[in-house]
Write an enzyme that holds these catalytic residues in place. Structure first.
Site, PDB file in Angstrom:
ATOM      1  N   LYS A   1     -11.707  -9.289  13.961  1.00 15.71           N
ATOM      2  CA  LYS A   1     -12.836  -9.485  13.248  1.00 15.71           C
ATOM      3  C   LYS A   1     -13.707 -10.464  13.362  1.00 15.71           C
ATOM      4  O   LYS A   1     -14.485 -10.594  13.834  1.00 15.71           O
ATOM      5  CB  LYS A   1     -12.186  -9.335  11.902  1.00 15.71           C
ATOM      6  CG  LYS A   1     -11.409  -8.023  11.364  1.00 15.71           C
ATOM      7  CD  LYS A   1     -10.978  -7.546  10.082  1.00 15.71           C
ATOM      8  CE  LYS A   1     -10.367  -8.576   9.576  1.00 15.71           C
ATOM      9  NZ  LYS A   1      -8.869  -8.107  10.158  1.00 15.71           N
TER      10      LYS A   1
ATOM     11  N   GLN B   1      -8.101  -8.685   6.570  1.00 17.04           N
ATOM     12  CA  GLN B   1      -7.028  -8.027   7.218  1.00 17.04           C
ATOM     13  C   GLN B   1      -7.543  -6.771   7.535  1.00 17.04           C
ATOM     14  O   GLN B   1      -8.289  -6.736   7.941  1.00 17.04           O
ATOM     15  CB  GLN B   1      -5.953  -7.892   5.248  1.00 17.04           C
ATOM     16  CG  GLN B   1      -5.158  -8.990   5.300  1.00 17.04           C
ATOM     17  CD  GLN B   1      -5.988  -9.587   4.458  1.00 17.04           C
ATOM     18  OE1 GLN B   1      -6.872 -10.159   3.097  1.00 17.04           O
ATOM     19  NE2 GLN B   1      -5.378 -10.862   4.920  1.00 17.04           N
TER      20      GLN B   1
ATOM     21  N   GLY C   1      -6.310 -15.179   9.570  1.00 18.26           N
ATOM     22  CA  GLY C   1      -6.359 -15.716  11.127  1.00 18.26           C
ATOM     23  C   GLY C   1      -7.283 -14.817  11.609  1.00 18.26           C
ATOM     24  O   GLY C   1      -7.154 -14.199  11.746  1.00 18.26           O
ATOM     25  N   HIS C   2      -8.630 -15.738  11.843  1.00 22.44           N
ATOM     26  CA  HIS C   2      -9.648 -15.069  11.967  1.00 22.44           C
ATOM     27  C   HIS C   2      -9.915 -15.844  13.937  1.00 22.44           C
ATOM     28  O   HIS C   2     -10.131 -16.794  13.157  1.00 22.44           O
ATOM     29  CB  HIS C   2     -11.025 -14.873  11.554  1.00 22.44           C
ATOM     30  CG  HIS C   2     -10.417 -13.862  10.558  1.00 22.44           C
ATOM     31  ND1 HIS C   2     -11.559 -13.496   9.459  1.00 22.44           N
ATOM     32  CD2 HIS C   2      -9.674 -12.992  10.648  1.00 22.44           C
ATOM     33  CE1 HIS C   2     -11.030 -12.674   9.044  1.00 22.44           C
ATOM     34  NE2 HIS C   2      -9.827 -12.653   8.937  1.00 22.44           N
TER      35      HIS C   2
ATOM     36  N   ASP D   1      -6.085  -8.176  12.464  1.00 20.61           N
ATOM     37  CA  ASP D   1      -5.571  -8.412  13.614  1.00 20.61           C
ATOM     38  C   ASP D   1      -7.034  -7.629  14.779  1.00 20.61           C
ATOM     39  O   ASP D   1      -6.324  -7.863  15.836  1.00 20.61           O
ATOM     40  CB  ASP D   1      -4.852  -8.941  14.339  1.00 20.61           C
ATOM     41  CG  ASP D   1      -3.792 -10.124  13.205  1.00 20.61           C
ATOM     42  OD1 ASP D   1      -4.871 -10.781  12.355  1.00 20.61           O
ATOM     43  OD2 ASP D   1      -2.829  -9.936  13.207  1.00 20.61           O
TER      44      ASP D   1
HETATM   45  P1  GDP Z   1      -8.808 -10.788  13.314  1.00 16.81           P
HETATM   46  O1  GDP Z   1      -7.539 -11.712  12.223  1.00 16.81           O
HETATM   47  O2  GDP Z   1      -9.059  -9.230  13.200  1.00 16.81           O
HETATM   48  O3  GDP Z   1      -9.907 -11.936  13.596  1.00 16.81           O
HETATM   49  O4  GDP Z   1      -8.145 -11.014  14.902  1.00 16.81           O
HETATM   50  P2  GDP Z   1      -7.056 -12.208  15.215  1.00 16.81           P
HETATM   51  O5  GDP Z   1      -7.857 -13.194  15.350  1.00 16.81           O
HETATM   52  O6  GDP Z   1      -6.341 -12.484  14.332  1.00 16.81           O
HETATM   53  O7  GDP Z   1      -6.707 -11.298  16.485  1.00 16.81           O
HETATM   54  C1  GDP Z   1      -7.334 -10.668  17.598  1.00 16.81           C
HETATM   55  C2  GDP Z   1      -7.165 -11.592  18.894  1.00 16.81           C
HETATM   56  O8  GDP Z   1      -7.238 -10.801  20.299  1.00 16.81           O
HETATM   57  C3  GDP Z   1      -6.961 -12.808  18.755  1.00 16.81           C
HETATM   58  O9  GDP Z   1      -6.778 -14.267  19.578  1.00 16.81           O
HETATM   59  C4  GDP Z   1      -8.651 -13.328  19.605  1.00 16.81           C
HETATM   60  O10 GDP Z   1      -8.921 -14.362  20.486  1.00 16.81           O
HETATM   61  C5  GDP Z   1      -8.426 -12.088  20.746  1.00 16.81           C
HETATM   62  N1  GDP Z   1      -9.077 -11.117  21.218  1.00 16.81           N
HETATM   63  C6  GDP Z   1      -9.962 -10.731  20.061  1.00 16.81           C
HETATM   64  N2  GDP Z   1     -11.430  -9.909  21.401  1.00 16.81           N
HETATM   65  C7  GDP Z   1     -10.819 -10.108  22.000  1.00 16.81           C
HETATM   66  C8  GDP Z   1     -10.126  -9.029  23.568  1.00 16.81           C
HETATM   67  O11 GDP Z   1     -11.447  -7.430  23.146  1.00 16.81           O
HETATM   68  N3  GDP Z   1      -9.521  -9.092  24.676  1.00 16.81           N
HETATM   69  C9  GDP Z   1      -8.300  -9.547  23.742  1.00 16.81           C
HETATM   70  N4  GDP Z   1      -7.578  -9.939  25.143  1.00 16.81           N
HETATM   71  N5  GDP Z   1      -8.714 -10.229  23.386  1.00 16.81           N
HETATM   72  C10 GDP Z   1      -9.349 -10.700  22.711  1.00 16.81           C
HETATM   73  P1  IMO Z   2      -6.040 -10.661   9.074  1.00 17.10           P
HETATM   74  O1  IMO Z   2      -7.390 -11.360   8.241  1.00 17.10           O
HETATM   75  C1  IMO Z   2      -2.762  -9.167   9.967  1.00 17.10           C
HETATM   76  C2  IMO Z   2       0.177  -9.052   5.879  1.00 17.10           C
HETATM   77  C3  IMO Z   2       1.382  -9.568   6.285  1.00 17.10           C
HETATM   78  C4  IMO Z   2       2.040  -8.942   5.532  1.00 17.10           C
HETATM   79  C5  IMO Z   2       1.387  -8.265   4.288  1.00 17.10           C
HETATM   80  C6  IMO Z   2       0.987  -8.995   2.979  1.00 17.10           C
HETATM   81  O2  IMO Z   2      -5.931 -11.954  10.362  1.00 17.10           O
HETATM   82  O3  IMO Z   2      -7.011  -9.556   9.781  1.00 17.10           O
HETATM   83  P2  IMO Z   2       0.456 -11.471   2.613  1.00 17.10           P
HETATM   84  O4  IMO Z   2       1.004 -12.950   3.297  1.00 17.10           O
HETATM   85  O5  IMO Z   2      -1.064 -11.144   2.426  1.00 17.10           O
HETATM   86  O6  IMO Z   2       1.465 -11.228   1.043  1.00 17.10           O
HETATM   87  O7  IMO Z   2       1.062 -10.482   3.453  1.00 17.10           O
HETATM   88  O8  IMO Z   2       0.558  -8.852   4.703  1.00 17.10           O
HETATM   89  N1  IMO Z   2      -0.910  -9.879   6.304  1.00 17.10           N
HETATM   90  C7  IMO Z   2      -1.935 -10.090   7.869  1.00 17.10           C
HETATM   91  N2  IMO Z   2      -1.831  -8.974   8.643  1.00 17.10           N
HETATM   92  N3  IMO Z   2      -3.814  -9.152   9.518  1.00 17.10           N
HETATM   93  C8  IMO Z   2      -3.766 -10.229   8.375  1.00 17.10           C
HETATM   94  O9  IMO Z   2      -5.464 -10.712   8.124  1.00 17.10           O
HETATM   95  C9  IMO Z   2      -2.954 -10.535   7.868  1.00 17.10           C
HETATM   96  N4  IMO Z   2      -2.825 -10.817   6.633  1.00 17.10           N
HETATM   97  C10 IMO Z   2      -2.286 -10.323   5.267  1.00 17.10           C
HETATM   98  O10 IMO Z   2       2.185  -9.950   7.758  1.00 17.10           O
HETATM   99  O11 IMO Z   2       2.861  -7.377   6.180  1.00 17.10           O
HETATM  100 MG    MG Z   3      -5.486 -12.405  12.786  1.00 21.12          MG
END
Ligand code: GDP
Ligand code: IMO
Ligand code: MG
Length: 422
Positions: free
Chosen positions: A16, A222, A40-41, A13
């Site tokens: 990415k 991840q 979840g991207h 998270d």
């Molecule tokens: P990922 O799994 O690495 O793709 O990240 P996620 O999408 O799960 O979580 C990142 C969250 O932060 C999402 O809600 C993005 O829309 C948000 N986001 C990404 N870059 C920024 C930033 O620079 N500032 C803020 N405030 N939010 C961001």
């Molecule tokens: P993105 O790509 C954050 C965490 C789960 C749990 C552990 C194992 O959005 O960064 P799993 O379901 O993979 O067997 O869970 O890994 N986890 C993540 N945490 N971002 C993710 O993906 C994750 N995918 C799995 O919360 O701790």
């Molecule tokens: Mg994510």
């Protein structure tokens, strides 16, 4: 030759999705190499928010081809839902999405076994998407692959054989009712038609792309500390999000990887259980969660939040080989009077020389902090490095120096426009 691996450098998270979307207008192909719909991207384009779980985040850029490699575990239902969602936004998928023959399929029993496994007291806190049980079957050589969808009679045989064993396990170990074999067979036989057009010999596809001078971005899911080999085991996922996974998860050989790019959140978060040395459990943690909208993009769970951990990042840089990085969510720190950075770990009064991945030690270490002044300003409208407050520049300099890589992107908000390139 240009093959860049993009990795999450903390516990996932990091942002990415947003950065892959930004970078993908400079690439021809974006490929996912591991994980599944546990990812979840998020990509925010104007008023639309897209949360992608399986399809690479390059899909939102016209002309970019997207590949799902053999290292990914695919829930066909989640995949078809995602394709449908994108089509509803007018995004073209045909001839742009290529799925490896050799990717394994998530079956309904994987999801069920994942959630039943999580009923125990020392649970991992998984996403419940069937990831662990699917990789277990892959390595036990019982898995069902995408290519199996192409041979209906063999597919049916494999599903029936697997279900015999899983139903036994469900009944005898978990005291759970058995699954309906015929319903699962019918459901999976039907996936063939929908998924058939995308099935591709991915190693050859990528080899050709490289030979034709195409630029490839490998999108990790991840993060490094969730890696099954290098992360905080057993509180990890069941794949290799680190850069090495990009080769085994797609068929691109290590000799063709030209760069490793890290995505680094300006503070630290983690979802699920496991050690987190710089976690903030009080008011500052709540503040980061609220300001950063730190709730899981897949499960909606609140993310645990804490200070930037340079000890962890140095370890991540080492195992991934990160050369350049994007710092994300810098804007979220804009309300802090003071910002702490963990610069080292101490155990029994002694500084550790390296990051301990065994959780026994990790649970006992004391983080050593340096405190920096906050900038107390909203920087989400800043569009150039020069306009950043001096305290924010100072913070970036400090974490760059501590981390040992070059920062070339600073993200100050979820939108494409909220990006500063250096
Ligand atoms: P990922 O799994 O690495 O793709 O990240 P996620 O999408 O799960 O979580 C990142 C969250 O932060 C999402 O809600 C993005 O829309 C948000 N986001 C990404 N870059 C920024 C930033 O620079 N500032 C803020 N405030 N939010 C961001
Ligand atoms: P993105 O790509 C954050 C965490 C789960 C749990 C552990 C194992 O959005 O960064 P799993 O379901 O993979 O067997 O869970 O890994 N986890 C993540 N945490 N971002 C993710 O993906 C994750 N995918 C799995 O919360 O701790
Ligand atoms: Mg994510």
């Amino acid at each position: 030759m240009s093959v860049t691996v993009l990795v999450g450098s903390q516990w996932g998270d990091e942002g990415k999705g947003k950065i892959v979307d930004i970078l993908s207008d400079r690439f021809d192909v974006v490929a996912r190499y591991q994980g599944g719909a546990n990812a979840g991207h998020t990509i925010q384009i104007k008023e639309n928010q897209f949360i992608l779980h399986l399809i690479p985040s390059g899909i939102l850029r016209d002309g970019v081809s997207c590949v799902i490699g053999n290292g990914v575990v695919i829930d066909p239902k989640a995949l078809l839902d995602e394709i449908e969602l994108l089509k509803n936004f007018g995004i073209k998928i045909e001839n742009r999405l290529f799925i490896s023959h050799n990717a394994h399929l998530i079956m309904p029993y994987h999801k069920l076994l994942d959630s039943l496994g999580e009923k125990r007291s020392d649970k991992i806190g998984t996403t419940g998407r069937g990831i662990g049980p699917c990789y277990i079957d892959k390595y036990a050589r019982k898995g069902i692959k995408i290519v199996d969808l192409l041979n209906k009679s063999e597919l049916e045989k494999k599903i029936r054989k697997n279900l015999e064993e899983k139903n036994n396990l469900l009944k005898k170990v978990y005291e759970h009712e058995e699954l309906d074999v015929d319903a699962i067979v019918a459901e999976y036989l039907a996936f063939d038609e929908a998924i058939d057009p995308y099935i591709t010999d991915v190693p050859s596809y990528l080899d050709n792309a490289i030979a034709n001078g195409k630029k490839i971005l490998m999108e990790g899911a991840q993060g490094a500390l969730l890696d099954v080999d290098f992360g905080t085991y057993p509180y990890v996922t069941s794949s290799n999000p680190t850069s090495g996974g990009a080769a085994t998860g797609t068929g691109i050989p290590p000799t063709k990887i030209t760069a490793v790019f890290g995505i680094v959140k300006a503070y630290t978060t983690r979802v699920g259980n496991g050690p987190f040395p710089t976690e903030l459990t009080g008011e500052d943690g709540e503040k980061l969660r609220a300001e950063g909208g730190e709730f899981g993009a897949t499960t909606g769970r609140p993310r645990r939040c804490g200070w930037f951990d340079a000890e962890l990042i140095r370890y991540s840089r080492m195992i991934n080989g990160i050369q350049r990085a994007a710092i994300t969510k810098l804007d979220v720190l804009g309300n802090m009077d003071e910002i702490k950075v963990c610069v080292a770990y101490e155990l029994n009064g002694k500084r550790l020389k390296s990051f301990p991945t065994d959780i026994a030690r990790l649970n006992q270490i004391t983080p050593i902090y340096e405190t920096l002044p906050g900038w107390k300003k909203d920087i989400s409208n800043v569009r150039s490095y020069d306009e950043l407050p001096s305290e924010a520049k100072n913070y970036l300099d400090f974490i760059t120096e501590q981390s040992g890589f070059e920062i070339c992107i600073i993200s100050v908000g979820p939108k494409r426009s909220q990006t500063i390139e250096l």
